[in-house]
Every structure is written in C-alpha cells, then in structure tokens.
Design a protein around this motif. Sequence first.
Motif, short mmCIF file in Angstrom:
data_model
loop_
_atom_site.label_atom_id
_atom_site.label_comp_id
_atom_site.label_asym_id
_atom_site.label_seq_id
_atom_site.Cartn_x
_atom_site.Cartn_y
_atom_site.Cartn_z
N PRO A 332 0.82 -1.21 0.00
CA PRO A 332 0.00 0.00 0.00
C PRO A 332 0.86 1.26 0.00
O PRO A 332 2.09 1.19 0.03
CB PRO A 332 -0.77 -0.13 1.32
CG PRO A 332 0.22 -0.80 2.22
CD PRO A 332 0.99 -1.76 1.36
N SER A 333 0.22 2.40 -0.01
CA SER A 333 0.92 3.66 0.25
C SER A 333 1.09 3.73 1.76
O SER A 333 0.17 4.02 2.50
CB SER A 333 0.10 4.84 -0.26
OG SER A 333 0.72 6.06 0.09
N GLY A 334 2.30 3.46 2.22
CA GLY A 334 2.57 3.22 3.62
C GLY A 334 3.36 1.93 3.70
O GLY A 334 3.89 1.47 2.69
N ASP A 335 3.44 1.32 4.85
CA ASP A 335 4.23 0.10 4.97
C ASP A 335 3.41 -1.16 4.73
O ASP A 335 2.28 -1.29 5.24
CB ASP A 335 4.88 0.01 6.35
CG ASP A 335 6.15 0.84 6.45
OD1 ASP A 335 6.66 1.26 5.39
OD2 ASP A 335 6.63 1.05 7.57
N GLU A 336 3.99 -2.08 3.98
CA GLU A 336 3.39 -3.37 3.73
C GLU A 336 3.37 -4.22 5.00
O GLU A 336 4.12 -3.98 5.94
CB GLU A 336 4.16 -4.11 2.63
CG GLU A 336 5.60 -4.43 2.96
CD GLU A 336 6.57 -3.30 2.77
OE1 GLU A 336 7.77 -3.49 3.10
OE2 GLU A 336 6.15 -2.21 2.32
N ARG A 337 2.50 -5.23 5.01
CA ARG A 337 2.42 -6.16 6.14
C ARG A 337 3.26 -7.40 5.85
O ARG A 337 3.24 -7.93 4.73
CB ARG A 337 0.97 -6.58 6.37
CG ARG A 337 0.02 -5.44 6.70
CD ARG A 337 -0.05 -5.18 8.17
NE ARG A 337 -1.11 -4.22 8.48
CZ ARG A 337 -1.61 -4.02 9.69
NH1 ARG A 337 -1.15 -4.73 10.71
NH2 ARG A 337 -2.56 -3.13 9.89
N ASP A 338 3.95 -7.89 6.86
CA ASP A 338 4.76 -9.09 6.70
C ASP A 338 3.92 -10.28 6.22
O ASP A 338 4.36 -11.07 5.39
CB ASP A 338 5.44 -9.45 8.02
CG ASP A 338 6.49 -8.42 8.43
OD1 ASP A 338 7.06 -7.78 7.54
OD2 ASP A 338 6.73 -8.28 9.64
#
Length: 550
Positions: A332-338
Amino acid sequence: MRTNLIRHIRATAALFLLSGSLAFAQDGVSSVSEIDKAYHNWYNLDAMLDKVPGVSVNRAYNELLASKQPKKKVVVAVIDSGTDINHEELQGRIWVNKNEIAGNGIDDDNNGYVDDVHGWGFLGNAAGENIEFETYEYVRMLRKLAPKYNTVTSAQGLSEAEQKEYNTYLTTRKNYEKELTERLKTKENLDAFAEVLEHCENLVTKHLGKDTYTVQELKAISTQNQDLARAKGWLVQKYNQGFTPESFKAYKDHIDKYVNYHLNPEFDPRSEILADNPEDINDTMYGNSDVIGPRADHGTPVSGIIAGIRGNGIGIDGIAEHAEIMALRAVPSGDERDKDIALAIRYAVDNGAHIINMSFGKDFSPQKHFVDEAVKYAESKNVLLVHAAGNDAKNIDNTDNFPTKQLQDGTRASTWLEVGATSKNLDKTFVGDFSNYGKDNVDIFAPGVDLVLLAPGNKYDKMDGTSFASPVVSGVAALVWSYYPELTAAELKDVLLQSSTKYPKLKVYYPTEEKGKKTTKFSTLSATGGVVNAYDALKLAEKVVKEKSL
C-alpha cells in the motif's frame, strides 16, 4: 518503500522552507517524446559501444541472441502496489492462470484464490474494496504497545520479554514523534504558503475579471496599485522558480497523507476492509483478483522494465522478451504487512513463478518469521528473489531494511539478490545519492536513476529509485534463464554476480543528500563491486551450462 518520489519531496520541502520555492516532477505524460530523450532506454545500452553504463541488453540481443531461440517462458512475480495490466507496453506480457476461468466466482484450480487469472490482490476483499493507504509499521507497533507501556517510566521490574517489548515501544515512539513533528511543521508552512497564495491570486483574478489566468497574462499586468503589484511580483517569482498550482496541491496532499494516514495511530483500514488477523499466517480468507488496484503507479514501471514490449516504436524497451508478469498487489501507500508479503511469495512459488521481484521495504518487521519461512520455501523450490536495497542513503550492513536475506535462524537465503542503484554518469555521481549500500548486504548495482518508464494509463514518466534498479536485475535474470533454463536459481545468481561489470578505479560519492562530502571506491559499496551486465551474463551462462553437460 520510501521511493524516489519521497526523496524528491523531501528535497522539495527543504527548498520550500529555505527559499519559498516549489518544484515537482510532472505527472506521467502520454508519450516518451515529451520526456528528455537523453534518458530514454539508457539502461539497455552498453558502456563500451554506447559510452553509457547501462547493462548491455541491446548488445546481447544483437550479438548473442539474433540466431538463438529461447527455451522457455520465464514468469516473474512482481510483488508491488498494483500493475496496470492494460498498459499498451505490457500486452501479451501478463501471466495468465490457464486453470482459472475469469469472472465466474469459482476457485477453478482449487489453489485457494477465486478468479486469480493474472495474480492476486492481498489488499482487498471479495466485495472489491481495496486498501490504498496504510500506516507505517512502527506506528502499528506503537499502537499495539502503547496501552501497556505508555505509563511505564523504567524497565526495572519488567520480565525479560517485557523489557524487550518496552525497548521496542521506546524506539517506535521516538520514531513516531520525530517524524510527526517534521510533517506537522511542513504542513504548517504549507498552510501559510496557501494563505498567501490565495490572497495574491484573488487580487489578480479580481483585476483580470476572470477566475483563471495564464502566466503570460499575469506578467502582462501593469498597475499602480501597490497591493496588486506586490501580488504579481510574488506570483511571478514563484512561477519562475517552477511553481504551479497543481504541483503545490500535489505536495500539500502528500503531506496531508502523512498526517492523516501514515502517521495516524487511529487509522486502521485493515480491520474494516479485510477483517483478518495480520498476526495469523493461517488466516487467509481475504483478498481479491484485482491486480491493478487504486495505485498502480509503482508496479507498472517495475513490470515495464522487466517485460515491456521491445522494438514496437511506442515507448520504452523492456529487458526480457520472453518473460511474463505475475501481478501480486501487496504494497500500500505506507508500509506493507509481513503476512501479505509472505503469502504473496508463497502464491508466486506455488503458481509457477521463477523469479520474484520485491521493490519495497521498511525499517521494522514484527512478523519477520512469516517472511523468512516464505523465503526458505522459495529457495527450496528453485526460485530467485530480487530485492531493492532501499532509498535512505544508508549502509544496510549497519541499518535494518526489511525484508532481508539474513534470516532469524542465522542462515542466509542462497537465491536472494540485493540491488543498489546507479546513474548514467560514469563519474563521482555514478551511485544514486539516495541508494542504500553495503559491502556485505548489497550484492550488485543496476541502473536506477533518471529512467524513462511506464506509468498507468498508457503514459510514461521519468523516475529513480532502487525500486527500479531491482527489476533491471530481475529482467536480466529472466533474459538469461529463458535461454539457459538448465541453470539452477543459485547458479543463475552466481552467473549474474560473477559477470557484473566492475569499475575498480572509479571513485564515487557516498550516497547522501549532501553531495561532495566524501568519496569512496565504487567497489566498496557492494559485495561484487559491479553492475549487472546482460551480455556478459549470457556468455558466462553458456559456459556454465556447457561445463554442466560434460
């Protein structure tokens, strides 16, 4: 990953605060002819023949592959923000799941994903809703830890596990407070600028008797009114410095996104749209078949570098003519999820990807074990993983940048390549001033500065970032593998590393926003000290394959 766009925005912010000027890269334009031709396809050129330090793709096709036929299609999974699979330069280059019937709402191939014809979106739900914006990982971690530790003033009396959590809480809180303070200050300055802008524009439009005006009309104003004259002078100065109302709005919107989304602990789109448990890798009942999504502006240029149609006279030339893109939307715009990254890697492996390109990254990885297990799974299935080193101008031998080939069990992924970015200038500015580096953790460099690339909607734009150096390596890997499929992923990695172009005497600036402070040998910034080279990689691959057959 905080890509080159953010690097430019940071530079713009500094320029704005110091001088009151604003300048922005334009949005994607409709044709390459509107972009500086000097940068068109330079990554495909050859240092010796063309005097441009590209990766010798054109030379490889002309001198080595003209009479050869590829032996297989290479599927490259692009785990990214979304890819415009309808772009004119990607037609015929998008992977098709032949065991799935599009649009019937049935998981025809029983792989756990409904209608996954071209890949999968891990940021959406069955109703077609998609996550566009997310918080940064440290904000999510802070949100989780704050209720327990926001009143704790010392680690004394805490268990060993709690002490570790408390230290994490302190680190995330420090990061959060620092960046929020910076963004709010920038927002305050932008709001003040907007107030002056509105006042000046109102004076001009009232004088002209119209709602809009051109710069030419502004400059033609002749008046004895001191307020109007000052407004005209201020506006003309800003336009001369590169200001446009559109660019200012784009910058202001970007800063608002930081405050409203990336740095907002109350913002939690995941719980509303996906309703999964991001800490449970077995909770997989989410996602959709939308691989384009609301922001295909990053995955599209990445995919074009790897497999864009060559020689059609329309726009850019991709690297691997016989590659297909499997589009996996997980950033996403922001941090991805592990969790999303781990599942995307597993999806790619299980559905036939040979190479996985990963042009993203972040500073914290609370569920790193999810990603590590997926990486080891890919490694066991002979899949090559290519990752962008990041754009923070840091030595990642000493700084965390996730995901990483260094696994929590103390081992390293043997089929992983970490990639830094170079420019077309074979001088002290050869390494992108934003590029992360590291003699131990960065394997190789590739062009990633001033590249003309695809943009959504059949458009093109000039971009930089290790995000685009990584797919150069993925493209070269796909090119080599399509002609020499006998190579294992580990052997292919070694071929790319050993055949890289070395510049042993070249001194470059350390990557930093402050150019000219300190130089080093280019050879010290990565394990190979080299730049990927398609021509030499193909020659070495043939040699290795022949030796294997003896």
